[in-house]
Design a protein around this motif. Structure first.
Motif, mmCIF file in Angstrom:
data_model
loop_
_atom_site.group_PDB
_atom_site.id
_atom_site.type_symbol
_atom_site.label_atom_id
_atom_site.label_comp_id
_atom_site.label_asym_id
_atom_site.label_seq_id
_atom_site.Cartn_x
_atom_site.Cartn_y
_atom_site.Cartn_z
ATOM 1 N N ARG A 130 0.810 -1.217 0.000
ATOM 2 C CA ARG A 130 0.000 0.000 0.000
ATOM 3 C C ARG A 130 0.846 1.271 0.000
ATOM 4 N NH1 ARG A 130 -5.004 -0.557 1.350
ATOM 5 N NH2 ARG A 130 -5.176 1.304 0.090
ATOM 6 N N THR A 131 1.939 1.279 0.791
ATOM 7 C CA THR A 131 2.727 2.500 0.921
ATOM 8 C C THR A 131 3.344 2.918 -0.396
ATOM 9 O OG1 THR A 131 4.583 1.146 1.678
ATOM 10 C CG2 THR A 131 3.217 2.165 3.362
ATOM 11 N N ARG A 132 3.593 1.983 -1.301
ATOM 12 C CA ARG A 132 4.155 2.334 -2.604
ATOM 13 C C ARG A 132 3.202 3.263 -3.355
ATOM 14 N NH1 ARG A 132 5.208 -2.356 -6.838
ATOM 15 N NH2 ARG A 132 2.937 -2.347 -6.802
ATOM 16 N N GLY A 133 1.921 2.979 -3.305
ATOM 17 C CA GLY A 133 0.954 3.815 -3.991
ATOM 18 C C GLY A 133 0.808 5.184 -3.364
ATOM 19 N N PHE A 134 0.887 5.235 -2.019
ATOM 20 C CA PHE A 134 0.723 6.515 -1.339
ATOM 21 C C PHE A 134 1.841 7.490 -1.691
ATOM 22 C CE2 PHE A 134 -1.622 3.832 1.858
ATOM 23 C CZ PHE A 134 -2.866 4.320 1.500
ATOM 24 N N ALA A 135 2.999 6.977 -2.034
ATOM 25 C CA ALA A 135 4.127 7.845 -2.365
ATOM 26 C C ALA A 135 3.826 8.714 -3.574
ATOM 27 C CB ALA A 135 5.376 7.004 -2.613
ATOM 28 N N GLN A 136 2.932 8.257 -4.448
ATOM 29 C CA GLN A 136 2.621 9.000 -5.675
ATOM 30 C C GLN A 136 1.482 10.009 -5.482
ATOM 31 O OE1 GLN A 136 4.907 8.279 -7.684
ATOM 32 N NE2 GLN A 136 5.508 6.339 -6.736
ATOM 33 N N MET A 137 0.807 9.950 -4.343
ATOM 34 C CA MET A 137 -0.384 10.790 -4.166
ATOM 35 C C MET A 137 -0.130 12.286 -4.317
ATOM 36 S SD MET A 137 -2.814 9.087 -1.276
ATOM 37 C CE MET A 137 -4.036 7.851 -1.771
ATOM 38 N N PRO A 138 0.936 12.850 -3.720
ATOM 39 C CA PRO A 138 1.152 14.301 -3.897
ATOM 40 C C PRO A 138 1.305 14.703 -5.363
ATOM 41 C CG PRO A 138 2.461 13.466 -2.079
ATOM 42 C CD PRO A 138 1.896 12.260 -2.786
ATOM 43 N N THR A 139 2.048 13.895 -6.132
ATOM 44 C CA THR A 139 2.236 14.203 -7.555
ATOM 45 C C THR A 139 0.914 14.096 -8.313
ATOM 46 O OG1 THR A 139 4.509 13.390 -7.505
ATOM 47 C CG2 THR A 139 3.451 13.525 -9.660
ATOM 48 N N LEU A 140 0.143 13.047 -8.029
ATOM 49 C CA LEU A 140 -1.132 12.858 -8.715
ATOM 50 C C LEU A 140 -2.111 13.982 -8.391
ATOM 51 C CD1 LEU A 140 -1.621 9.010 -8.174
ATOM 52 C CD2 LEU A 140 -0.577 10.176 -10.125
ATOM 53 N N ARG A 141 -2.190 14.325 -7.113
ATOM 54 C CA ARG A 141 -3.137 15.355 -6.700
ATOM 55 C C ARG A 141 -2.773 16.705 -7.313
ATOM 56 N NH1 ARG A 141 -3.939 14.695 -0.848
ATOM 57 N NH2 ARG A 141 -1.826 15.486 -0.709
ATOM 58 N N ALA A 142 -1.467 17.020 -7.320
ATOM 59 C CA ALA A 142 -1.024 18.284 -7.905
ATOM 60 C C ALA A 142 -1.319 18.329 -9.401
ATOM 61 C CB ALA A 142 0.467 18.482 -7.647
ATOM 62 N N ALA A 143 -1.138 17.205 -10.075
ATOM 63 C CA ALA A 143 -1.378 17.164 -11.522
ATOM 64 C C ALA A 143 -2.863 17.306 -11.840
ATOM 65 C CB ALA A 143 -0.833 15.870 -12.100
ATOM 66 N N ILE A 144 -3.704 16.695 -11.027
ATOM 67 C CA ILE A 144 -5.156 16.832 -11.231
ATOM 68 C C ILE A 144 -5.561 18.293 -11.095
ATOM 69 C CG2 ILE A 144 -7.424 16.285 -10.261
ATOM 70 C CD1 ILE A 144 -6.264 13.535 -9.492
ATOM 71 N N LYS A 145 -5.038 18.950 -10.061
ATOM 72 C CA LYS A 145 -5.375 20.347 -9.814
ATOM 73 C C LYS A 145 -4.856 21.259 -10.919
ATOM 74 C CE LYS A 145 -5.079 23.915 -6.230
ATOM 75 N NZ LYS A 145 -4.570 24.233 -4.855
ATOM 76 N N ALA A 146 -3.632 20.989 -11.390
ATOM 77 C CA ALA A 146 -3.015 21.839 -12.420
ATOM 78 C C ALA A 146 -3.421 21.444 -13.826
ATOM 79 C CB ALA A 146 -1.500 21.780 -12.288
ATOM 80 N N ARG A 147 -4.142 20.295 -13.961
ATOM 81 C CA ARG A 147 -4.519 19.772 -15.270
ATOM 82 C C ARG A 147 -3.273 19.562 -16.117
ATOM 83 N NH1 ARG A 147 -9.759 19.960 -15.912
ATOM 84 N NH2 ARG A 147 -9.792 20.128 -18.184
ATOM 85 N N GLN A 148 -2.363 18.772 -15.529
ATOM 86 C CA GLN A 148 -1.059 18.524 -16.110
ATOM 87 C C GLN A 148 -0.927 17.040 -16.460
ATOM 88 O OE1 GLN A 148 2.058 19.661 -13.439
ATOM 89 N NE2 GLN A 148 3.578 19.870 -15.057
ATOM 90 N N LYS A 149 -0.415 16.751 -17.635
ATOM 91 C CA LYS A 149 -0.248 15.366 -18.041
ATOM 92 C C LYS A 149 0.839 14.683 -17.210
ATOM 93 C CE LYS A 149 -1.861 15.766 -22.831
ATOM 94 N NZ LYS A 149 -1.541 15.493 -24.249
ATOM 95 N N LEU A 150 0.692 13.357 -17.073
ATOM 96 C CA LEU A 150 1.638 12.560 -16.301
ATOM 97 C C LEU A 150 2.160 11.398 -17.141
ATOM 98 C CD1 LEU A 150 -0.304 12.133 -12.921
ATOM 99 C CD2 LEU A 150 1.712 13.576 -13.277
ATOM 100 N N ARG A 151 3.375 10.987 -16.833
ATOM 101 C CA ARG A 151 3.877 9.716 -17.353
ATOM 102 C C ARG A 151 4.010 8.783 -16.160
ATOM 103 N NH1 ARG A 151 8.167 11.255 -19.689
ATOM 104 N NH2 ARG A 151 7.357 11.347 -21.820
ATOM 105 N N ILE A 152 3.295 7.675 -16.190
ATOM 106 C CA ILE A 152 3.314 6.742 -15.072
ATOM 107 C C ILE A 152 3.881 5.392 -15.514
ATOM 108 C CG2 ILE A 152 1.343 7.841 -13.944
ATOM 109 C CD1 ILE A 152 -0.359 5.415 -14.871
ATOM 110 N N THR A 153 4.456 4.687 -14.558
ATOM 111 C CA THR A 153 4.849 3.295 -14.753
ATOM 112 C C THR A 153 3.873 2.454 -13.964
ATOM 113 O OG1 THR A 153 7.172 3.929 -14.935
ATOM 114 C CG2 THR A 153 6.693 1.603 -14.550
#
Length: 221
Positions: A130-153
């Protein structure tokens, strides 16, 4: 006296932590022992941690009762993270308490149907990785707010690892599983990703705007 009032009075009597016989509780409530048994079953089914059985008596263990709470998504995220960490520790009592608390939280969260139920299941411990996924939350949340594209693995259910460029649209909580709904540039379709299966998330310099068919409102589970 209404049944609701009677149940409340029984609960108040049990809060002293002492052992109360069924007959004594029935006499105080002005009902038969058989009715009292049904009342105790009702209390137990509603989540009251009653200890005891017919013929031995009933008591309540020491507990902390919290008032109704309204959590923001960020607060729920913090709570979920704390539970995930507690469930990974070596202390078996703390781990059991974390899982029990998670069950209680699940019981009061709004239920939302998930089309592909298998996508949200865990083979073993529901808190695994579970903790692996939580590490990405700040980046995901910021991108949603900024409407910014992401590259994910991302690691799919069959174990395949792939890199995707996405338009992140919404994070949601599905009974202990956080997910990200996004528009996938590769598949040209909406996709729902489990956060615990996202190993990396990189914010790209490209922003996105609403386009017909690619918004959250256009998503059809």
């Amino acid at each position: 006296m209404s049944r609701a009032d009677r149940l409340f009075n029984i609960l108040q009597a049990l809060r002293d932590g002492d052992l109360h016989t069924a007959q004594g509780l029935a006499d105080s409530a002005g009902v038969s022992v058989r009715t009292l048994y049904r009342d105790m079953e009702t209390l137990a089914a509603s989540g009251v941690p009653v200890i005891g059985t017919r013929g031995t008596g009933y008591r309540l263990p020491p507990t902390v009762t919290l008032p109704p709470l309204t959590l923001t998504p960020a607060e729920l995220e913090a709570l979920n993270l704390g539970l995930a960490i507690a469930a990974e520790v070596a202390d078996p009592d703390l781990k059991a308490a974390a899982l029990s608390l998670a069950d209680k939280i699940d019981a009061v969260l709004p239920e939302t149907a998930v089309a592909e139920a298998d996508a949200w299941k865990f083979a073993k411990n529901p808190f695994a990785d579970r903790t692996r996924g939580f590490a990405q939350m700040p980046t995901l949340r910021a991108a949603i707010k900024a409407r910014q594209k992401l590259r994910i693995t991302y690691t799919s259910k069959d174990g395949a690892v792939a890199s995707r460029t996405i338009r992140p649209l919404e994070m949601a909580y599905w009974s202990r599983v956080w997910t990200l709904t996004a528009w996938c540039e590769l598949r040209q379709a909406h996709r729902v990703f489990r956060l615990d299966l996202i190993s990396t998330a990189e914010a790209l310099p490209e922003l996105f705007t609403d386009e017909d068919g690619k918004t959250l409102a256009d998503y059809k589970p």
